[in-house]
Design a protein around this motif. Structure first.
Motif, PDB file in Angstrom:
ATOM      1  N   ASP A   1       5.045   4.078   2.166  1.00  0.00           N
ATOM      2  CA  ASP A   1       4.337   2.884   1.833  1.00  0.00           C
ATOM      3  C   ASP A   1       4.364   1.858   2.972  1.00  0.00           C
ATOM      4  O   ASP A   1       5.206   2.238   4.074  1.00  0.00           O
ATOM      5  N   ILE A   2       3.774   0.936   2.907  1.00  0.00           N
ATOM      6  CA  ILE A   2       3.543  -0.103   3.928  1.00  0.00           C
ATOM      7  C   ILE A   2       3.389  -1.627   3.420  1.00  0.00           C
ATOM      8  O   ILE A   2       2.695  -1.822   2.426  1.00  0.00           O
ATOM      9  N   ARG A   3       4.121  -2.642   3.655  1.00  0.00           N
ATOM     10  CA  ARG A   3       3.725  -3.907   3.134  1.00  0.00           C
ATOM     11  C   ARG A   3       2.831  -4.906   4.317  1.00  0.00           C
ATOM     12  O   ARG A   3       2.656  -4.271   5.470  1.00  0.00           O
ATOM     13  N   SER A   4       2.084  -5.897   3.754  1.00  0.00           N
ATOM     14  CA  SER A   4       1.069  -6.286   4.508  1.00  0.00           C
ATOM     15  C   SER A   4       1.555  -6.981   5.878  1.00  0.00           C
ATOM     16  O   SER A   4       0.648  -7.366   6.409  1.00  0.00           O
TER      17      SER A   4
ATOM     18  N   PHE B   1       0.830  -1.015   0.046  1.00  0.00           N
ATOM     19  CA  PHE B   1      -0.057   0.103  -0.010  1.00  0.00           C
ATOM     20  C   PHE B   1       0.720   1.199   0.079  1.00  0.00           C
ATOM     21  O   PHE B   1       2.002   1.326   0.654  1.00  0.00           O
ATOM     22  N   ILE B   2       0.409   2.124  -0.777  1.00  0.00           N
ATOM     23  CA  ILE B   2       1.249   3.649  -0.708  1.00  0.00           C
ATOM     24  C   ILE B   2       0.099   4.906  -0.493  1.00  0.00           C
ATOM     25  O   ILE B   2      -0.985   4.648  -0.925  1.00  0.00           O
ATOM     26  N   TRP B   3       0.559   5.763   0.025  1.00  0.00           N
ATOM     27  CA  TRP B   3       0.053   7.011   0.183  1.00  0.00           C
ATOM     28  C   TRP B   3       0.787   8.016  -0.755  1.00  0.00           C
ATOM     29  O   TRP B   3       2.068   8.056  -0.636  1.00  0.00           O
ATOM     30  N   TYR B   4      -0.075   8.602  -1.832  1.00  0.00           N
ATOM     31  CA  TYR B   4       0.757   9.647  -2.361  1.00  0.00           C
ATOM     32  C   TYR B   4      -0.168  11.057  -2.018  1.00  0.00           C
ATOM     33  O   TYR B   4      -1.369  11.084  -1.625  1.00  0.00           O
TER      34      TYR B   4
ATOM     35  N   GLN C   1       6.575   4.607  10.150  1.00  0.00           N
ATOM     36  CA  GLN C   1       6.687   5.873  10.434  1.00  0.00           C
ATOM     37  C   GLN C   1       7.726   6.291   9.512  1.00  0.00           C
ATOM     38  O   GLN C   1       8.748   5.938   9.110  1.00  0.00           O
ATOM     39  N   GLY C   2       7.290   7.712   9.041  1.00  0.00           N
ATOM     40  CA  GLY C   2       8.324   8.499   8.343  1.00  0.00           C
ATOM     41  C   GLY C   2       8.485   9.836   8.948  1.00  0.00           C
ATOM     42  O   GLY C   2       8.188   9.964  10.190  1.00  0.00           O
ATOM     43  N   GLN C   3       9.036  10.945   8.241  1.00  0.00           N
ATOM     44  CA  GLN C   3       9.147  12.109   8.912  1.00  0.00           C
ATOM     45  C   GLN C   3       7.879  12.642   8.842  1.00  0.00           C
ATOM     46  O   GLN C   3       7.033  13.344   8.161  1.00  0.00           O
TER      47      GLN C   3
END
Lengths: 111, 114
Positions: free
Chosen positions: A49-52, A33-36, A58-60
Motif C-alpha cells: 500500500d501507499i499513502r498520498s 492506495f492498495i495493490w491486491y 518498496q516491499g519484497q
C-alpha cells in the motif's frame, strides 16, 4: 464519478523479467492506495500500500509508484516467478470508508 | 493467526429462494466489509460495518439484500428471493479500524442461482 481503471487487461512476461502493472485513478481526493493479488478461487491478497504523502514504496520484490500529478499508480514486480501469475487489482480510498477497486490486470508468466 | 473465514464456500440455490452468507472476521477487527465480484470483474462494494452498525449501505443493489453483524464479530449477508443476476462471488473483508487501512479478505462464497 469515482473510478479506478487499469491500462491493460492482460500482461504476459517472461519468467525472470520485471513486470509493470499500471493503474489510473480519477479521484484527486484519494489519500490511500492498495495493490491486491488474486489467484483463481481465492480472495484478494494484500501486496503493498501507499499513502498520498509518498511517491514510492518498496516491499519484497515489489515497488509501488504514485504520481499524483497525473493520478497514476503502478506496481513493479522484480524477477517475476510462476507464482506471480494472478489478477492484480489496484484500489483507492477516496473517503466514505470504502475502497474503490479497478477491473484488474491478469498477469501471465511465460517459462 | 486465523484469517477471515466465510461459509459456505459454494452455494447453489434456486431462483426465488433466500440465502444466508456468513463471515467471521479476524478477531479484534472492528471494521467489516462485504463486496461482490462478478465473473472476471473487479470488486463491487456492498456494505460496511463499524462495530455492529452499518453507516454505509449505499452499495446494496436492492432491498432484497440485507446484512447484520452481532457482537462486533460475525456478519451475515442475506439475499431474499434470489435472482440469476445475484450469481457472483461474495467477499468479506475486515480491518483493524475503519478508514484508509488494509482490508484482509476471506476466500469468498461462490453463489450460483439456477
Amino acid at each position: 464519478g469515482e473510478s479506478v481503471g487499469l491500462h491493460l487487461p492482460t500482461l504476459s512476461v517472461q519468467e525472470g523479467d520485471n513486470s509493470i502493472i499500471n493503474c489510473a485513478y480519477s479521484n484527486s481526493a484519494s489519500d490511500y492506495f492498495i495493490w491486491y493479488k488474486q489467484e483463481s478461487g481465492k480472495g484478494p491478497q494484500f501486496i503493498i500500500d501507499i499513502r498520498s504523502n509518498m511517491d514510492k514504496r518498496q516491499g519484497q520484490r515489489v515497488t509501488v509508484l504514485l504520481n499524483k500529478t497525473v493520478k497514476h499508480l503502478s506496481l513493479q514486480i522484480a524477477a517475476t516467478q510462476p507464482g506471480d501469475s494472478a489478477v492484480y487489482f489496484c484500489a483507492e480510498f477516496p473517503g466514505a470508508q470504502k475502497l474503490v477497486f479497478g477491473q484488474g490486470t491478469r498477469l501471465t508468466i511465460n517459462p | 493467526g486465523a484469517g477471515v473465514s466465510q461459509s459456505p464456500s459454494n452455494k447453489v440455490t434456486e431462483k426465488g429462494k433466500d440465502v444466508e452468507l456468513r463471515c467471521d472476521p479476524i478477531s479484534g477487527h472492528t471494521a467489516l466489509y462485504w463486496y461482490r465480484q462478478s465473473l472476471g470483474q473487479g470488486l463491487e462494494f456492498l456494505i460496511y460495518f463499524q462495530g455492529n452498525s452499518a453507516p454505509d449501505k449505499s452499495g446494496l443493489p436492492s432491498d432484497r439484500f440485507s446484512a447484520e453483524r452481532t457482537g462486533g464479530s460475525v456478519s451475515t449477508l442475506t439475499i431474499q428471493r434470489t435472482q440469476q443476476e445475484d450469481s457472483a462471488v461474495y467477499l468479506c473483508a475486515s480491518s483493524p479500524r475503519q478508514g484508509p487501512y488494509e482490508q484482509y479478505f476471506g476466500p469468498g462464497t461462490r453463489l450460483t442461482v439456477t
